[in-house]
Design an enzyme around this catalytic site. Structure first.
Site, short mmCIF file in Angstrom:
data_model
loop_
_atom_site.label_atom_id
_atom_site.label_comp_id
_atom_site.label_asym_id
_atom_site.label_seq_id
_atom_site.Cartn_x
_atom_site.Cartn_y
_atom_site.Cartn_z
N LYS A 3 -6.29 6.28 -19.68
CA LYS A 3 -6.43 6.82 -21.03
C LYS A 3 -5.18 6.51 -21.86
O LYS A 3 -4.95 5.37 -22.19
CB LYS A 3 -6.72 8.32 -20.94
N ARG A 52 0.84 -1.21 0.00
CA ARG A 52 0.00 0.00 0.00
C ARG A 52 0.88 1.26 0.00
O ARG A 52 0.49 2.29 -0.54
CB ARG A 52 -0.97 0.03 1.19
N ASP A 90 -4.81 18.91 -14.30
CA ASP A 90 -5.16 17.57 -14.78
C ASP A 90 -4.71 17.51 -16.24
O ASP A 90 -5.32 18.10 -17.12
CB ASP A 90 -6.67 17.34 -14.66
N TYR A 139 -13.48 18.86 -15.49
CA TYR A 139 -14.00 17.49 -15.50
C TYR A 139 -15.07 17.34 -14.40
O TYR A 139 -14.87 17.78 -13.26
CB TYR A 139 -12.81 16.57 -15.24
#
Ligand SMILES: *Cc1c(COP(=O)(O)O)cnc(C)c1O
Length: 391
Positions: free
Chosen positions: A204, A55, A181, A108
């Site tokens: 993406k 983690r 972003d 977004y």
């Protein structure tokens, strides 16, 4: 050793230092061990390098983090299980109650929700502006101490180009951090700008094949160090197998991106000349309002092309349903082409005085351009436009 013990302590295979795999292995291990507890404690205190619990960090992730940070021109990176997880973790790690965030009507949708809805519940205030309103941005920063300016370029779905240099310079002057972003533009763009934190959806262009999700927070090591504990405690880490697939995707990142951009320009030019298309939104076209700015701040213009059909929902539905090579689906950046017709663009609209800034018309269509042959794509688009307007 009893076989039931053996299966839990299998033989180890170690490679000699002069014998290496060409592809990094998937460290599909949650735990890592040091030979003694003193060294383990030194690691936990940050006094030595290593890995202990996935983690926090994992060698397969580390390879991808270093690659992405280098491509974006920064020194460190944190990987997350999706792009939205990167946005959420970044915002939570950088803000506290009472802080003020600048956000944009063109942002977004999930980012707007996270700032307005989620951070709002925790006492973070915000102001919504248009990304075109450079004077308004400067004024807002001068009026009110601001922690973050959170923005995108090109924007989704209209591909507006933000003036990253001027926005970042204003933010710096007023003591605000910029969070860009950069998913649409990719890792090879905007690295020279004075941006503090880059966010990417690896779902993406990085993975590129539409089969794995991921996200990245990229910044100078000093900024990442300040965020690392919060991000780790929120627990959004990427799985090593997903990191491996994204690392594999990155091998063809430039080939895909170049081909997709070239295809996008060909498609944009075709659409711009079509009588049933009122307007094309692609920064690579000379008449795009952000063309000159995009030429200055980008190496290419991306693979998202939007346009306004000479019609509305019904024409948009007929158009999208008639396409053969463009699937009706969300997302962008994969090798296959995708379409979002007007019926599905409702989530990009904003209510109130900034509705016009989002620039979504009744006939707006978003295309994400893949790596197919451009002649096939153009023939398909032409046929679907005919079908949309057949009497
Ligand atoms: C898709 C996207 C995201 C979210 O990424 P996921 O991996 O789907 O969570 C964030 N920002 C932009 C600009 C995107 O296009």
């Amino acid at each position: 050793m009893d076989p039931s013990t053996r299966v839990n302590h299998p033989p180890e295979v170690e490679l000699a230092p002069d014998n290496r795999p060409l592809v990094g292995p998937i460290y599909q291990s949650v735990k890592f061990s040091f030979d003694d507890s003193v060294e383990t404690e030194r690691y936990l205190r940050g006094e030595r390098e290593g890995f202990f619990y996935s983690r926090s960090s994992n060698p397969t992730l580390r390879q991808l983090e270093r690659l992405l940070a280098e491509l974006q021109g920064r020194t460190d990176c944190l990987l997350t299980g999706s792009g939205v997880a990167a946005i959420a973790a970044c915002l939570l790690a950088l803000c506290k109650a009472g802080d003020h965030v600048l956000l944009f009507a063109e942002s977004y949708g999930p980012t707007r929700y996270l700032v307005q809805g989620l951070l709002g519940r925790y006492g973070v205030r915000h102001r919504l502006l248009s990304i075109d309103d450079l004077d308004g941005i400067e004024r807002a920063l001068a009026e009110q101490p601001t922690r973050l300016v959170v923005f995108e370029s090109p924007t989704n779905p209209i591909t507006k180009i933000a003036d990253i240099g001027r926005i970042s310079e204003s933010a710096r002057r007023h003591g605000a951090l910029t969070v860009l972003d950069n998913t649409f533009a990719g890792f090879h763009n905007h690295g020279a700008q004075p941006v503090d934190v880059y966010l990417h959806s690896l779902t993406k262009y990085a993975s590129g094949h539409g089969d794995v999700m991921g996200g990245a927070i990229i910044a100078e090591a000093s900024v990442i160090t300040g965020m690392r504990r919060d991000v780790t405690m929120l627990g959004p880490t990427l799985d090593p197998h997903a990191a491996f697939l994204i690392q594999r995707g990155m091998r063809t990142y430039f080939l895909r991106y170049e081909r997709q951009c070239a295809n996008a320009l060909a498609v944009a030019r075709f659409l711009a000349a079509h009588p049933r298309v009122r307007r094309v939104h692609y920064p690579g076209l000379a008449d795009h309002p952000g063309h000159a700015l995009a030429q200055r701040q980008m190496r290419d213009f991306g693979a998202v092309v939007s346009f306004d059909l000479d019609g509305g929902i019904a024409e948009g539905d007929r158009f999208a349903n008639a396409l053969r090579y463009f699937s009706i689906s969300a997302s962008i950046g994969s090798t296959e082409s995708l379409v979002m017709p007007p019926r599905l663009l409702g989530g990009f609209r904003v209510a109130g005085p900034l509705a016009a800034a989002a620039a979504i018309e009744p006939g707006t269509v978003r295309l994400s351009i893949g790596v197919e042959d451009p002649r096939d794509l153009i023939e398909d688009l032409g046929g679907a436009l005919d079908a949309a307007f057949a009497a």
